[in-house]
Write an enzyme that holds these catalytic residues in place. Structure first.
Site, short mmCIF file in Angstrom:
data_model
loop_
_atom_site.label_atom_id
_atom_site.label_comp_id
_atom_site.label_asym_id
_atom_site.label_seq_id
_atom_site.Cartn_x
_atom_site.Cartn_y
_atom_site.Cartn_z
CG ASN A 146 -0.23 -0.14 2.51
OD1 ASN A 146 0.59 -0.61 2.72
ND2 ASN A 146 -1.15 0.79 3.41
N GLY A 222 2.12 -5.47 7.64
CA GLY A 222 1.10 -6.38 6.72
C GLY A 222 -0.17 -6.65 7.51
CB THR A 226 0.64 -12.04 7.13
OG1 THR A 226 -0.32 -11.93 6.29
CG2 THR A 226 2.07 -12.46 6.59
N GLY A 227 1.24 -11.42 10.31
CA GLY A 227 2.10 -11.06 11.38
C GLY A 227 1.99 -12.14 12.46
CD GLU A 244 4.34 -0.62 13.61
OE1 GLU A 244 3.17 -0.19 13.68
OE2 GLU A 244 5.26 -0.09 14.08
CB CYS A 278 -2.01 0.64 8.14
SG CYS A 278 -0.84 1.81 8.43
CD GLU A 457 8.01 0.50 11.33
OE1 GLU A 457 7.01 0.71 10.62
OE2 GLU A 457 9.01 -0.35 10.81
P1 NAP Z 1 0.15 -9.12 3.92
O1 NAP Z 1 -0.54 -9.79 2.73
O2 NAP Z 1 0.38 -9.36 5.27
O3 NAP Z 1 1.63 -9.11 3.07
C1 NAP Z 1 2.67 -8.27 3.57
C2 NAP Z 1 4.08 -8.70 3.25
O4 NAP Z 1 4.02 -10.16 3.80
C3 NAP Z 1 4.15 -8.88 1.65
O5 NAP Z 1 5.51 -8.80 1.10
C4 NAP Z 1 3.89 -10.51 1.58
O6 NAP Z 1 4.46 -11.04 0.50
C5 NAP Z 1 4.54 -10.84 2.89
N1 NAP Z 1 3.97 -12.26 3.20
C6 NAP Z 1 3.02 -13.04 3.02
N2 NAP Z 1 2.82 -14.09 3.59
C7 NAP Z 1 4.01 -14.19 4.37
C8 NAP Z 1 4.55 -15.23 5.17
N3 NAP Z 1 4.02 -16.24 5.44
N4 NAP Z 1 5.71 -15.05 5.77
C9 NAP Z 1 6.29 -13.90 5.71
N5 NAP Z 1 5.78 -12.85 4.92
C10 NAP Z 1 4.65 -13.27 4.41
O7 NAP Z 1 -0.31 -7.53 3.91
P2 NAP Z 1 -0.73 -6.72 2.46
O8 NAP Z 1 -1.99 -7.10 2.00
O9 NAP Z 1 0.22 -6.74 1.58
O10 NAP Z 1 -0.86 -5.30 3.18
C11 NAP Z 1 -2.41 -4.94 3.74
C12 NAP Z 1 -2.26 -5.01 5.23
O11 NAP Z 1 -1.01 -4.18 5.80
C13 NAP Z 1 -3.30 -4.25 5.81
O12 NAP Z 1 -3.96 -4.96 6.91
C14 NAP Z 1 -2.76 -2.90 6.45
O13 NAP Z 1 -3.57 -2.52 7.58
C15 NAP Z 1 -1.45 -3.43 6.69
N6 NAP Z 1 -0.55 -2.24 7.00
C16 NAP Z 1 -0.06 -1.83 8.21
C17 NAP Z 1 0.64 -0.83 8.45
C18 NAP Z 1 1.11 -0.16 9.92
O14 NAP Z 1 2.14 0.63 9.90
N7 NAP Z 1 0.62 -0.78 10.96
C19 NAP Z 1 1.16 -0.09 7.46
C20 NAP Z 1 0.52 -0.45 6.16
C21 NAP Z 1 0.02 -1.46 5.97
P3 NAP Z 1 3.73 -11.23 -1.02
O15 NAP Z 1 3.45 -9.96 -1.42
O16 NAP Z 1 4.61 -12.13 -1.63
O17 NAP Z 1 2.57 -11.83 -0.55
#
Ligand code: NAP
Length: 476
Positions: A146, A222, A226-227, A244, A278, A457
């Site tokens: 994002n 993320g 996943t976290g 995060e 987020c 962060e």
């Molecule tokens: P995501 O599906 O959890 O993916 C985030 C990252 O993790 C990607 O690089 C993804 O790789 C990787 N990943 C996926 N499965 C994994 C695993 N089993 N082990 C290790 N890494 C893995 O999240 P997203 O859909 O990209 O992002 C949206 C989310 O991020 C939303 O929930 C949003 O609120 C959150 N977010 C939080 C913050 C904050 O600072 N709190 C900031 C921005 C976004 P791939 O792309 O290859 O799947």
């Protein structure tokens, strides 16, 4: 583009690729190597070999390189913003803002280069002690799609200035800006191996990095699910972790709020980045006595938003970033209609017409009279759909706002200092905004509570996440 490992541009060991699609047009814009476990291991090795050299430079020398990189990024802002818009979908103005944010964060950490040092502590009975702060070694960063540039800066700024080396795994949908930014860091003088970018699936590359015994710290941004997986894997190696994660930020609008400002705040808070932030406004609680006027004004504001390809002029909202997200948002809104869980005030459809036919567009959507059990209030709605709930009192608003597993941000809109104080004390969130929402700054700690994550962060405290504290006691 290729991966960047040990200062070289390389293909993946498996020889396969990931397609990078422009979410506004469906066009293939590039492809990147589909990294494997072996690629992750090679990158960790490169970061490990580079560690002692980088850690022995002074923080001021490191700052010099990062500062140069920030300068190049500023010079190339327009070109980087176009690349970011093409792979991510956001309007060009937002992309420029994010690229500037990358430079701002790096420069902020350069300014802290002289600030981390240990302490001298007199100890009773003929002794003293001192503490030393040391870099951890190889760190890993895993980031989402994002805000790929800004979140990259949040990871590399504190990690590199404090003397660590890093392997970063970008999101599979948006690796191009990250790869280009890494090449700018090399151009600015970063030695080979200090930063390495491995593209590829999270389940493969991400999990390999988290499990590598040479990786000392993981910074993950993320989804909450996943976290949890990352935390589980990291626990077996007793690694330091920052998580995060997602949020479902409430915005509370009291009857004494400046409604014009609140409407502008809700529009930007929800629809910036097509709702994929987020800390976006994800649930709106408005006092009954002003609800009708507020909803009318907000509806007008939403109808005036210009949707389209972020590369075109005067666009307020681009597409969702990917098909999965687009399908999810369509399904959520279909659910509202099928279960009769609220009234769609405006939006709710995929826009019609040829121009939209291959992009992941969805109309900015406002839903009122949403019942408590609706998915719109229970899940993290990561897209341009805003549910509104009418409330009678501040207590009711706070109780409903806190009815979530998340705790990232929250805002309260009022001119009354008591209401502002009560809201900031009682809302469960890592960040509370008063009469604003969404603003972040490198100087200010950022992070959530509950299922929104662990750790912070930004701000000076982020540095301590990347340093070990060693105590030395001396007898005199
Ligand atoms: P995501 O599906 O959890 O993916 C985030 C990252 O993790 C990607 O690089 C993804 O790789 C990787 N990943 C996926 N499965 C994994 C695993 N089993 N082990 C290790 N890494 C893995 O999240 P997203 O859909 O990209 O992002 C949206 C989310 O991020 C939303 O929930 C949003 O609120 C959150 N977010 C939080 C913050 C904050 O600072 N709190 C900031 C921005 C976004 P791939 O792309 O290859 O799947």
């Amino acid at each position: 583009m290729k991966m960047q490992i040990g200062g070289k541009s390389v293909e993946a060991c498996g020889g396969e690729y990931l397609d990078i699609i422009n979410p506004a047009t469906g066009e293939l814009i590039d492809r990147v190597p589909r990294g494997t476990e072996d690629d992750a291991a090679i990158a960790v090795e490169a970061a490990s070999s580079a560690f002692s050299g980088w850690a022995s430079t002074s923080p001021q020398q490191r700052a010099g390189i990062l500062y140069r990189a920030a300068g190049i990024v500023r010079q190339r802002k327009d070109e980087l913003a176009v690349l970011l818009t093409r792979e991510q979908g956001k309007p060009l103005a937002e992309a420029k803002n994010e690229i500037e944010g990358f430079a701002n964060v790096l420069e902020y950490y350069c300014g802290l280069a002289s600030s981390f040092h240990g302490d001298f502590i007199p100890v009773p009975q003929n002794g003293y002690a001192f503490t030393v702060k040391k870099p951890l070694g190889v760190c890993a960063a895993i980031i989402p799609w994002n805000m790929p540039a800004l979140i990259m800066a949040w990871k590399i700024g504190p990690a590199l200035i404090s003397g660590n080396t890093l392997v970063l795994k970008p999101a599979s949908n948006t690796p191009l800006t990250n790869l280009t930014l890494a090449s700018i860091l090399s151009e600015a003088g970063l030695s080979a191996g200090v930063i390495n970018i491995v593209t590829g699936p999270g389940e493969v590359v991400g999990e390999s990095l988290v499990q590598s015994h040479k990786v000392k710290r993981i910074s993950f941004t993320g989804e909450a699910g996943t976290g949890k997986r990352v935390a589980e894997l990291a626990a077996s190696g007793m690694k330091k972790v920052t998580l995060e994660l997602g949020g479902s930020d409430p915005m509370l609008i009291c009857d004494d709020a400046n409604l014009k400002d609140a409407v502008a705040g809700a529009l930007r808070g929800r629809f910036y980045n097509c709702g994929q932030t987020c800390t976006a406004v994800k649930r709106l609680f408005v006092f009954e006595s002003v609800a009708e006027e507020f909803i009318k004004k907000l509806e007008t504001g939403i109808r005036n938003l210009r949707i389209g390809n972020g590369l075109h002029e005067n666009i307020d909202m681009g597409p969702l970033n990917n098909r999965r997200q687009w399908e999810y948002i369509k399904e959520l809104v279909a659910d509202v209609e099928e279960k009769d869980e609220g009234r769609i005030v405006t939006g709710g459809r995929v826009p019609e017409g040829n121009v939209w036919s291959r992009g992941y567009f969805f109309e900015p959507t406002l839903v009122e009279d949403v019942p408590g059990e609706s998915r719109l209030l229970k899940e993290e709605v990561f897209g341009p759909v805003l549910p509104v709930v009418r409330v009678k009192t501040l207590d009711e608003a706070i109780e409903k706002a806190n009815n979530t597993c998340y705790g990232l941000g929250a805002s309260i809109w009022t001119k009354n200092i008591d209401r502002a104080r009560i809201g900031s004390e009682e809302l469960n969130a890592g960040i509370i905004w008063l009469n604003q929402h969404l603003k972040v700054a490198p100087e200010v700690p950022f992070g959530g509570i509950g299922e929104s994550g662990i750790g912070r962060e930004n701000g000076p405290d982020a540095l301590s996440e990347y340093l070990d504290l060693k105590t030395v006691m001396i007898k005199t």
